[in-house]
Design a protein around this motif. Sequence first.
Motif, PDB file in Angstrom:
ATOM      1  N   MET A 131      25.765  -0.836  27.862  1.00 11.94           N
ATOM      2  CA  MET A 131      26.264   0.497  28.211  1.00 11.94           C
ATOM      3  C   MET A 131      25.557   1.575  27.386  1.00 11.94           C
ATOM      4  SD  MET A 131      30.307  -0.413  28.440  1.00 11.94           S
ATOM      5  CE  MET A 131      30.338  -0.914  26.742  1.00 11.94           C
ATOM      6  N   ALA A 132      24.236   1.547  27.425  1.00 14.20           N
ATOM      7  CA  ALA A 132      23.437   2.457  26.612  1.00 14.20           C
ATOM      8  C   ALA A 132      23.611   3.900  27.070  1.00 14.20           C
ATOM      9  CB  ALA A 132      21.978   2.057  26.677  1.00 14.20           C
ATOM     10  N   GLY A 144      25.884   5.152  15.345  1.00 11.52           N
ATOM     11  CA  GLY A 144      27.207   5.159  15.952  1.00 11.52           C
ATOM     12  C   GLY A 144      27.342   4.428  17.265  1.00 11.52           C
ATOM     13  N   PHE A 145      26.644   3.318  17.441  1.00 11.98           N
ATOM     14  CA  PHE A 145      26.864   2.538  18.654  1.00 11.98           C
ATOM     15  C   PHE A 145      27.177   1.081  18.333  1.00 11.98           C
ATOM     16  CE2 PHE A 145      22.260   2.631  18.020  1.00 11.98           C
ATOM     17  CZ  PHE A 145      21.854   1.323  18.228  1.00 11.98           C
ATOM     18  N   SER A 146      27.889   0.871  17.231  1.00  8.79           N
ATOM     19  CA  SER A 146      28.245  -0.496  16.832  1.00  8.79           C
ATOM     20  C   SER A 146      29.210  -1.144  17.820  1.00  8.79           C
ATOM     21  CB  SER A 146      28.841  -0.508  15.423  1.00  8.79           C
ATOM     22  OG  SER A 146      30.007   0.288  15.371  1.00  8.79           O
ATOM     23  N   GLY A 147      29.882  -0.348  18.631  1.00  7.02           N
ATOM     24  CA  GLY A 147      30.809  -0.894  19.616  1.00  7.02           C
ATOM     25  C   GLY A 147      30.116  -1.398  20.865  1.00  7.02           C
ATOM     26  N   ARG A 148      28.812  -1.325  20.916  1.00  8.47           N
ATOM     27  CA  ARG A 148      28.046  -1.747  22.087  1.00  8.47           C
ATOM     28  C   ARG A 148      27.623  -3.210  21.967  1.00  8.47           C
ATOM     29  NH1 ARG A 148      28.888   2.921  23.748  1.00  8.47           N
ATOM     30  NH2 ARG A 148      27.533   4.709  23.878  1.00  8.47           N
ATOM     31  N   GLY A 149      28.454  -4.046  21.436  1.00  6.40           N
ATOM     32  CA  GLY A 149      28.299  -5.487  21.269  1.00  6.40           C
ATOM     33  C   GLY A 149      26.901  -6.073  21.309  1.00  6.40           C
ATOM     34  N   ALA A 164      15.052  -2.865  25.277  1.00  4.42           N
ATOM     35  CA  ALA A 164      16.332  -3.572  25.132  1.00  4.42           C
ATOM     36  C   ALA A 164      17.545  -2.834  25.709  1.00  4.42           C
ATOM     37  CB  ALA A 164      16.577  -3.925  23.661  1.00  4.42           C
ATOM     38  N   PRO A 165      17.673  -1.513  25.534  1.00  6.91           N
ATOM     39  CA  PRO A 165      18.875  -0.854  26.086  1.00  6.91           C
ATOM     40  C   PRO A 165      19.012  -1.026  27.602  1.00  6.91           C
ATOM     41  CG  PRO A 165      17.777   0.603  24.541  1.00  6.91           C
ATOM     42  CD  PRO A 165      16.868  -0.576  24.752  1.00  6.91           C
ATOM     43  N   THR A 220      21.768   6.077  22.135  1.00  3.19           N
ATOM     44  CA  THR A 220      21.358   4.690  21.921  1.00  3.19           C
ATOM     45  C   THR A 220      19.929   4.474  22.400  1.00  3.19           C
ATOM     46  OG1 THR A 220      23.640   4.011  22.281  1.00  3.19           O
ATOM     47  CG2 THR A 220      21.972   2.297  22.432  1.00  3.19           C
ATOM     48  N   ILE A 221      19.614   4.991  23.575  1.00  3.05           N
ATOM     49  CA  ILE A 221      18.265   4.847  24.127  1.00  3.05           C
ATOM     50  C   ILE A 221      17.250   5.549  23.239  1.00  3.05           C
ATOM     51  CG2 ILE A 221      16.776   5.479  26.064  1.00  3.05           C
ATOM     52  CD1 ILE A 221      19.258   4.996  27.879  1.00  3.05           C
ATOM     53  N   ALA A 222      17.539   6.782  22.833  1.00  2.00           N
ATOM     54  CA  ALA A 222      16.604   7.525  21.972  1.00  2.00           C
ATOM     55  C   ALA A 222      16.389   6.793  20.652  1.00  2.00           C
ATOM     56  CB  ALA A 222      17.132   8.930  21.717  1.00  2.00           C
ATOM     57  N   ASN A 223      17.445   6.276  20.075  1.00  2.00           N
ATOM     58  CA  ASN A 223      17.341   5.527  18.819  1.00  2.00           C
ATOM     59  C   ASN A 223      16.395   4.345  18.980  1.00  2.00           C
ATOM     60  OD1 ASN A 223      18.564   4.753  16.028  1.00  2.00           O
ATOM     61  ND2 ASN A 223      18.764   2.903  17.267  1.00  2.00           N
ATOM     62  N   ASN A 224      16.608   3.544  20.008  1.00  2.00           N
ATOM     63  CA  ASN A 224      15.790   2.347  20.197  1.00  2.00           C
ATOM     64  C   ASN A 224      14.348   2.683  20.574  1.00  2.00           C
ATOM     65  OD1 ASN A 224      18.199   0.864  19.749  1.00  2.00           O
ATOM     66  ND2 ASN A 224      17.358  -0.774  21.008  1.00  2.00           N
ATOM     67  N   VAL A 225      14.153   3.692  21.388  1.00  2.00           N
ATOM     68  CA  VAL A 225      12.791   4.052  21.781  1.00  2.00           C
ATOM     69  C   VAL A 225      11.997   4.552  20.571  1.00  2.00           C
ATOM     70  CG1 VAL A 225      11.425   5.711  23.125  1.00  2.00           C
ATOM     71  CG2 VAL A 225      13.307   4.462  24.209  1.00  2.00           C
TER      72      VAL A 225
END
Length: 150
Positions: A108-109, A51-56, A100-101, A113-118
Amino acid sequence: MTHSTDIGSHPDIMQMRARYDSAAANPAAQLADGLTLLSGMYLALSPWIAGFSGRGPLAVNNLVTGIVVALLALGYSSAFGRTYGISWVAPVIGLWTIVAPWVIRGSMADARTIANNVIVGALILILGLATMRFGMMERGRPSGFRRPTS
C-alpha cells in the motif's frame, strides 16, 4: 599433472591482493563505501524514520535489504580484495529498492514511501556502480603500473 583450483595457491595472489587493497585505499572508494554503509543503514531504518513501519512487507523488505547493503559496504571497505567479486550485488539491490513499492503486494505504497525508496535506491545503485568501477579499474591496470604521486 594435477592443477589446483584454489586461488590461494595462485603465484600472483599477493600482487592481486595488493592491487585491490590499493583500490580500497583510494579516497573516492572510501567515500563511496562510507556513503553505501550510511545508505544501507538508512534503508534499514527508513520505515521508522519516514513513517511507514505499518506497511508490513515493504518495511520488512527495507530492513533486510538495508542490512545486506550495510554488510556489503563493510566488506568492501575492510576486504575489497576478497569481496570485489560481489560488488555487482549493491546496484541490483538499488534497482530492487526502487521497484519494491510497486512489486511487493500488500505494501500500500503512498507518495512518501515511493519517494523514499526511489531516492535511496538510486543512491545505492549509483554508489554500487562506483564500487564496481573501482574494482574494474584495479583489475584492468597492468601489474607494474604505479599511480603518479604528487
